[in-house]
Design a protein around this motif. Structure first.
Motif, PDB file in Angstrom:
ATOM      1  N   PHE A   1      30.893  23.753 -31.130  1.00  0.00           N
ATOM      2  CA  PHE A   1      29.487  23.910 -30.138  1.00  0.00           C
ATOM      3  C   PHE A   1      27.829  23.779 -30.912  1.00  0.00           C
ATOM      4  O   PHE A   1      28.214  25.316 -31.519  1.00  0.00           O
ATOM      5  N   THR A   2      27.777  23.322 -30.536  1.00  0.00           N
ATOM      6  CA  THR A   2      26.330  23.067 -30.821  1.00  0.00           C
ATOM      7  C   THR A   2      24.970  22.582 -30.212  1.00  0.00           C
ATOM      8  O   THR A   2      25.199  22.164 -28.951  1.00  0.00           O
ATOM      9  N   SER A   3      24.040  23.391 -30.429  1.00  0.00           N
ATOM     10  CA  SER A   3      23.142  22.800 -29.578  1.00  0.00           C
ATOM     11  C   SER A   3      21.881  22.865 -30.577  1.00  0.00           C
ATOM     12  O   SER A   3      21.744  24.137 -31.303  1.00  0.00           O
ATOM     13  N   ILE A   4      20.505  21.965 -30.693  1.00  0.00           N
ATOM     14  CA  ILE A   4      19.219  22.289 -31.552  1.00  0.00           C
ATOM     15  C   ILE A   4      18.948  23.712 -30.895  1.00  0.00           C
ATOM     16  O   ILE A   4      18.242  23.716 -29.803  1.00  0.00           O
ATOM     17  N   GLY A   5      18.449  24.056 -32.209  1.00  0.00           N
ATOM     18  CA  GLY A   5      17.592  25.563 -31.653  1.00  0.00           C
ATOM     19  C   GLY A   5      18.995  26.718 -31.229  1.00  0.00           C
ATOM     20  O   GLY A   5      18.902  27.698 -31.375  1.00  0.00           O
ATOM     21  N   TYR A   6      20.614  26.269 -31.368  1.00  0.00           N
ATOM     22  CA  TYR A   6      21.109  27.553 -31.526  1.00  0.00           C
ATOM     23  C   TYR A   6      22.119  27.179 -32.723  1.00  0.00           C
ATOM     24  O   TYR A   6      21.784  26.613 -33.363  1.00  0.00           O
TER      25      TYR A   6
ATOM     26  N   GLN B   1      31.943  30.991 -24.274  1.00  0.00           N
ATOM     27  CA  GLN B   1      31.214  31.106 -25.730  1.00  0.00           C
ATOM     28  C   GLN B   1      29.692  31.436 -25.461  1.00  0.00           C
ATOM     29  O   GLN B   1      28.259  30.636 -25.068  1.00  0.00           O
ATOM     30  N   LEU B   2      28.553  32.385 -25.481  1.00  0.00           N
ATOM     31  CA  LEU B   2      27.454  32.843 -25.868  1.00  0.00           C
ATOM     32  C   LEU B   2      27.261  31.972 -27.213  1.00  0.00           C
ATOM     33  O   LEU B   2      27.688  32.161 -28.031  1.00  0.00           O
ATOM     34  N   MET B   3      26.037  31.514 -26.769  1.00  0.00           N
ATOM     35  CA  MET B   3      24.592  30.868 -28.025  1.00  0.00           C
ATOM     36  C   MET B   3      23.936  31.320 -29.019  1.00  0.00           C
ATOM     37  O   MET B   3      23.315  31.836 -27.494  1.00  0.00           O
ATOM     38  N   VAL B   4      23.975  31.722 -30.142  1.00  0.00           N
ATOM     39  CA  VAL B   4      22.737  32.878 -30.553  1.00  0.00           C
ATOM     40  C   VAL B   4      21.509  31.838 -31.063  1.00  0.00           C
ATOM     41  O   VAL B   4      22.194  30.939 -31.767  1.00  0.00           O
TER      42      VAL B   4
END
Length: 70
Positions: free
Chosen positions: A18-23, A43-46
């Protein structure tokens, strides 16, 4: 907080990233001993600080110079 829901098809033992810019990225391995053919994961992202390279924005060239390019 943004909520995103999606479904994907994976096999037991696959690794999902799981990837995203800013996490911060998160890897999750699908357990091999799952019973059945459906399974859910929350899945919670940090959040993470990301510094992107600078972008230079320039004006468009004059219309009469475009014919040279084409």
């Amino acid at each position: 907080m943004n909520k995103v829901f999606f479904s994907i098809v994976v096999m037991k033992g696959d690794v999902v990233e799981f990837t995203s810019i800013g996490y911060k990225p998160k890897l999750y391995t699908i357990p091999r001993d799952l019973e059945g053919n459906q399974w859910s994961l929350l899945q919670l992202m940090v959040t993470d600080t990301v510094y992107l390279p600078a972008t230079i924005i320039s004006p468009a060239p004059p219309r009469n110079s475009l014919s040279v390019i084409l």
